[in-house]
Design an enzyme around this catalytic site. Structure first.
Site, PDB file in Angstrom:
ATOM      1  CG  HIS A   8       2.743   4.568  -2.050  1.00  0.00           C
ATOM      2  ND1 HIS A   8       3.609   3.697  -1.112  1.00  0.00           N
ATOM      3  CD2 HIS A   8       1.676   4.428  -1.713  1.00  0.00           C
ATOM      4  CE1 HIS A   8       2.713   3.122  -0.308  1.00  0.00           C
ATOM      5  NE2 HIS A   8       1.392   3.265  -0.748  1.00  0.00           N
ATOM      6  CG  HIS A  65      -3.608   1.555  -7.315  1.00  0.00           C
ATOM      7  ND1 HIS A  65      -2.640   0.455  -6.941  1.00  0.00           N
ATOM      8  CD2 HIS A  65      -3.569   2.308  -6.188  1.00  0.00           C
ATOM      9  CE1 HIS A  65      -2.248   1.026  -5.538  1.00  0.00           C
ATOM     10  NE2 HIS A  65      -3.137   1.880  -5.175  1.00  0.00           N
TER      11      HIS A  65
END
Length: 248
Positions: free
Chosen positions: A57, A15
């Site tokens: 992100h 991730h």
């Protein structure tokens, strides 16, 4: 044309590049994932003020860098000089934000498969989908294309038009009741959702249709194993140091 239905899914994606072991969406994360034997990584891509794709992100810079403000309002020249590692640990001080180009080159060098998540700033969904899709086709030319996913169906729609051969993943927290129609409209390859929002009826329907289901963010090995037994194809995990996660 839609992508071939046999995109080779790994069991585990690291991730945000390196999970909990490195600054998220970083070159260090990619190297750590490869060193631990991971086959695949996931990372987020957003456009700068200059329209260039970078790995980050959040829509703003404060959480993971020493910068301030919105990514989409920050020029490349500023992004290039940010420290994106010190927030994680002083050992990563000076870690730069990678461009999509740099990340693609490193994935190719390290032999890592990728899931590129289109992470558009609000109001930039269409252009981000188009730019990322076109760049992915260029940067992974001649090798296995990455899986490209997004929570934004508009970003996925423009990505599909820009690069019809891309394998796409529809990303939801909890899949909507009409998930199959939405997935089919995009000629998408896979369905991605939160692990705790997955129900067996959806999983059964997806399996019957040959649609892989991928779950995030799974940091407990026993939970991952239970998901695999239920028929989940892959998980995204921060715990890439857990024994048994290596697939090489």
């Amino acid at each position: 044309m839609a992508p071939a239905p046999d995109w080779p899914l790994p069991r585990v994606f690291a991730h945000r590049c390196g999970g909990a072991l490195a600054p998220e969406n970083s070159a260090s994360g990619l190297r750590i994932a490869a060193a631990l034997g991971m086959r695949a990584v996931e990372f987020d891509v957003m456009l700068s003020a200059d329209g260039s794709p970078w790995l980050i992100h959040d829509e703003t810079l404060e959480r993971t860098t020493n910068g301030r403000g919105r990514v989409c309002a920050t020029p490349d020249a500023v992004l290039r000089n940010l420290d994106a590692g010190s927030y994680r640990h002083r050992a990563f001080a000076g870690e730069p934000l990678p461009t999509l180009e740099a990340a693609a080159a490193l994935c190719r060098e390290l032999g890592l498969m990728a899931n590129v998540e289109i992470k558009p700033a609000s109001g930039f969904e269409a252009i981000t989908g188009e730019v990322v899709a076109r760049r992915v086709i260029e940067l992974w030319s001649g090798v296995q294309l990455p899986l490209v996913s997004s929570f934004s169906e508009l970003a996925l729609e423009t990505a599909r038009h820009a690069a019809p051969q891309l394998p796409l993943g529809c990303l939801w927290v909890r899949p909507p009741a009409d998930w199959r129609a939405r997935l089919d409209a995009l000629a998408a390859f896979s369905l991605h959702c939160a692990a705790d929002k997955l129900d067996d009826s959806l999983l059964c329907a997806a399996r019957a249709a040959g649609i892989p289901v991928l779950c995030y963010t799974v940091n407990d090995q026993s939970v991952a194993e239970a998901l695999f037994r239920r028929g989940v194809a892959s998980v995204f995990s921060d715990r890439i140091d857990v024994p048994g996660r290596s697939e090489k």
